[in-house]
Design a protein around this motif. Sequence first.
Motif, PDB file in Angstrom:
ATOM      1  N   MET A 145       0.765  -1.254  -0.068  1.00 33.35           N
ATOM      2  CA  MET A 145      -0.181   0.074  -0.014  1.00 33.35           C
ATOM      3  C   MET A 145       1.039   1.180  -0.012  1.00 33.35           C
ATOM      4  O   MET A 145       2.123   1.201   0.158  1.00 33.35           O
ATOM      5  N   GLU A 146       0.225   2.308  -0.041  1.00 36.74           N
ATOM      6  CA  GLU A 146       1.149   3.749   0.028  1.00 36.74           C
ATOM      7  C   GLU A 146       0.572   4.415   1.301  1.00 36.74           C
ATOM      8  O   GLU A 146      -0.562   4.732   1.652  1.00 36.74           O
ATOM      9  N   MET A 147       1.699   4.846   2.209  1.00 31.45           N
ATOM     10  CA  MET A 147       1.315   5.465   3.220  1.00 31.45           C
ATOM     11  C   MET A 147       0.841   6.884   3.077  1.00 31.45           C
ATOM     12  O   MET A 147       1.400   7.651   2.177  1.00 31.45           O
ATOM     13  N   VAL A 148      -0.093   7.214   3.805  1.00 32.64           N
ATOM     14  CA  VAL A 148      -0.320   8.660   3.968  1.00 32.64           C
ATOM     15  C   VAL A 148       0.430   9.524   4.412  1.00 32.64           C
ATOM     16  O   VAL A 148       1.399   9.153   5.399  1.00 32.64           O
ATOM     17  N   LYS A 149       0.386  11.008   4.188  1.00 31.28           N
ATOM     18  CA  LYS A 149       1.273  11.747   4.781  1.00 31.28           C
ATOM     19  C   LYS A 149       0.161  12.676   5.928  1.00 31.28           C
ATOM     20  O   LYS A 149      -0.711  13.097   5.269  1.00 31.28           O
ATOM     21  N   THR A 150       0.585  12.723   7.119  1.00 26.42           N
ATOM     22  CA  THR A 150      -0.438  13.415   7.970  1.00 26.42           C
ATOM     23  C   THR A 150       0.327  14.689   8.662  1.00 26.42           C
ATOM     24  O   THR A 150       1.327  14.338   9.254  1.00 26.42           O
ATOM     25  N   LEU A 151      -0.209  15.644   8.467  1.00 30.14           N
ATOM     26  CA  LEU A 151       0.385  16.932   8.979  1.00 30.14           C
ATOM     27  C   LEU A 151      -0.434  17.681  10.073  1.00 30.14           C
ATOM     28  O   LEU A 151      -1.839  17.737   9.633  1.00 30.14           O
ATOM     29  N   PHE A 152       0.263  18.137  11.109  1.00 32.04           N
ATOM     30  CA  PHE A 152      -0.557  18.824  12.111  1.00 32.04           C
ATOM     31  C   PHE A 152      -0.193  20.449  11.964  1.00 32.04           C
ATOM     32  O   PHE A 152       0.817  20.678  11.931  1.00 32.04           O
ATOM     33  N   LEU A 153      -1.322  21.115  11.505  1.00 26.85           N
ATOM     34  CA  LEU A 153      -1.204  22.521  11.298  1.00 26.85           C
ATOM     35  C   LEU A 153      -2.176  23.308  12.092  1.00 26.85           C
ATOM     36  O   LEU A 153      -2.898  22.974  12.782  1.00 26.85           O
ATOM     37  N   CYS A 154      -1.396  24.695  12.337  1.00 27.51           N
ATOM     38  CA  CYS A 154      -2.359  25.453  13.046  1.00 27.51           C
ATOM     39  C   CYS A 154      -2.211  27.066  12.462  1.00 27.51           C
ATOM     40  O   CYS A 154      -1.337  27.323  11.640  1.00 27.51           O
TER      41      CYS A 154
ATOM     42  N   GLY B 217      -0.829  13.220  21.041  1.00 27.73           N
ATOM     43  CA  GLY B 217      -0.296  11.987  21.710  1.00 27.73           C
ATOM     44  C   GLY B 217       0.611  11.444  21.093  1.00 27.73           C
ATOM     45  O   GLY B 217       0.973  10.207  21.281  1.00 27.73           O
ATOM     46  N   THR B 218       1.452  12.277  20.139  1.00 28.39           N
ATOM     47  CA  THR B 218       2.547  11.515  19.220  1.00 28.39           C
ATOM     48  C   THR B 218       3.689  12.378  19.291  1.00 28.39           C
ATOM     49  O   THR B 218       3.360  13.656  19.590  1.00 28.39           O
ATOM     50  N   LYS B 219       4.700  11.930  18.600  1.00 26.58           N
ATOM     51  CA  LYS B 219       5.831  12.759  18.427  1.00 26.58           C
ATOM     52  C   LYS B 219       5.910  12.995  16.959  1.00 26.58           C
ATOM     53  O   LYS B 219       5.062  12.347  16.165  1.00 26.58           O
ATOM     54  N   ILE B 220       7.068  13.722  16.230  1.00 23.81           N
ATOM     55  CA  ILE B 220       7.155  13.987  15.235  1.00 23.81           C
ATOM     56  C   ILE B 220       7.288  12.864  14.415  1.00 23.81           C
ATOM     57  O   ILE B 220       8.143  11.897  15.028  1.00 23.81           O
ATOM     58  N   GLY B 221       6.775  12.497  13.081  1.00 22.71           N
ATOM     59  CA  GLY B 221       6.979  11.524  12.389  1.00 22.71           C
ATOM     60  C   GLY B 221       5.614  10.393  12.886  1.00 22.71           C
ATOM     61  O   GLY B 221       5.710   9.465  12.079  1.00 22.71           O
ATOM     62  N   ALA B 222       4.700  10.495  13.909  1.00 20.30           N
ATOM     63  CA  ALA B 222       3.812   9.624  13.778  1.00 20.30           C
ATOM     64  C   ALA B 222       2.698  10.245  14.022  1.00 20.30           C
ATOM     65  O   ALA B 222       1.606   9.770  14.463  1.00 20.30           O
ATOM     66  N   ALA B 223       2.278  11.432  13.477  1.00 22.48           N
ATOM     67  CA  ALA B 223       0.909  12.022  13.387  1.00 22.48           C
ATOM     68  C   ALA B 223      -0.010  11.022  12.576  1.00 22.48           C
ATOM     69  O   ALA B 223       0.572  10.445  11.573  1.00 22.48           O
ATOM     70  N   THR B 224      -1.163  10.940  13.145  1.00 29.74           N
ATOM     71  CA  THR B 224      -2.177   9.977  12.709  1.00 29.74           C
ATOM     72  C   THR B 224      -3.588  10.343  12.824  1.00 29.74           C
ATOM     73  O   THR B 224      -3.586  10.952  13.793  1.00 29.74           O
ATOM     74  N   VAL B 225      -4.426   9.770  12.151  1.00 33.72           N
ATOM     75  CA  VAL B 225      -5.907  10.030  12.223  1.00 33.72           C
ATOM     76  C   VAL B 225      -6.448   9.540  13.464  1.00 33.72           C
ATOM     77  O   VAL B 225      -7.359   9.895  14.132  1.00 33.72           O
ATOM     78  N   PHE B 226      -5.740   8.342  14.017  1.00 34.90           N
ATOM     79  CA  PHE B 226      -6.194   7.911  15.341  1.00 34.90           C
ATOM     80  C   PHE B 226      -6.141   8.685  16.356  1.00 34.90           C
ATOM     81  O   PHE B 226      -6.494   8.685  17.592  1.00 34.90           O
TER      82      PHE B 226
END
Length: 179
Positions: free
Chosen positions: A57-66, A111-120
């Motif tokens: 599969m292809e990993m999504v890119k998840t970004l935390f923005l403000c 609840g994550t660090k850089i590199g682990a942003a997730t929809v969860f």
Amino acid sequence: MFYVSNIFQSAPQVFSSVLQEKTYQTLAKLKIAFSRVETDEAITMEDCVIINQKLEMEMVKTLFLCNRQQTKFYLFVTKGDKTFSSKDFSHALGIPRVSFAPEVLMEEMLGTKIGAATVFSALLDQDKQIKIVFDQAVLSQEWYGCSDGTTTGYMKVKTTQIIEDFLNDTNHQPLIIQV
């Protein structure tokens, strides 16, 4: 060489974060099947190439923005190979320009660090402070590849189950944009 384990269809024996534990508990509760691997620490999209091959599969890119005032937050999910443009993202939502949220807010809110942003991370957003935004291109993919809330655990799930079942269960209505 970058380590990627065999494929598992069950949760890890030991959880390394509250978010990771909640993720697998929720998937079990909703009866959402997944395939997962354990890896060396993966931080960049380049690290995900071997994971993609293993899970097919292809990993999504998840970004935390403000926003500049750090009062409005967005979790943006796009294709892993797509370049992010703050201008295009902001224009698509009709909002002022956004930037990457600070690392401390990522840890506190997602609840994550850089590199682990997730929809969860929607599981931790009880007050609905974070708007979850999907790039339309992600929805055309059969499989949704993402972190399980750690930088050493990655999985694939049916995209429709993330959108229809998981986000529904968290009471997050995703915004869909084209960028």
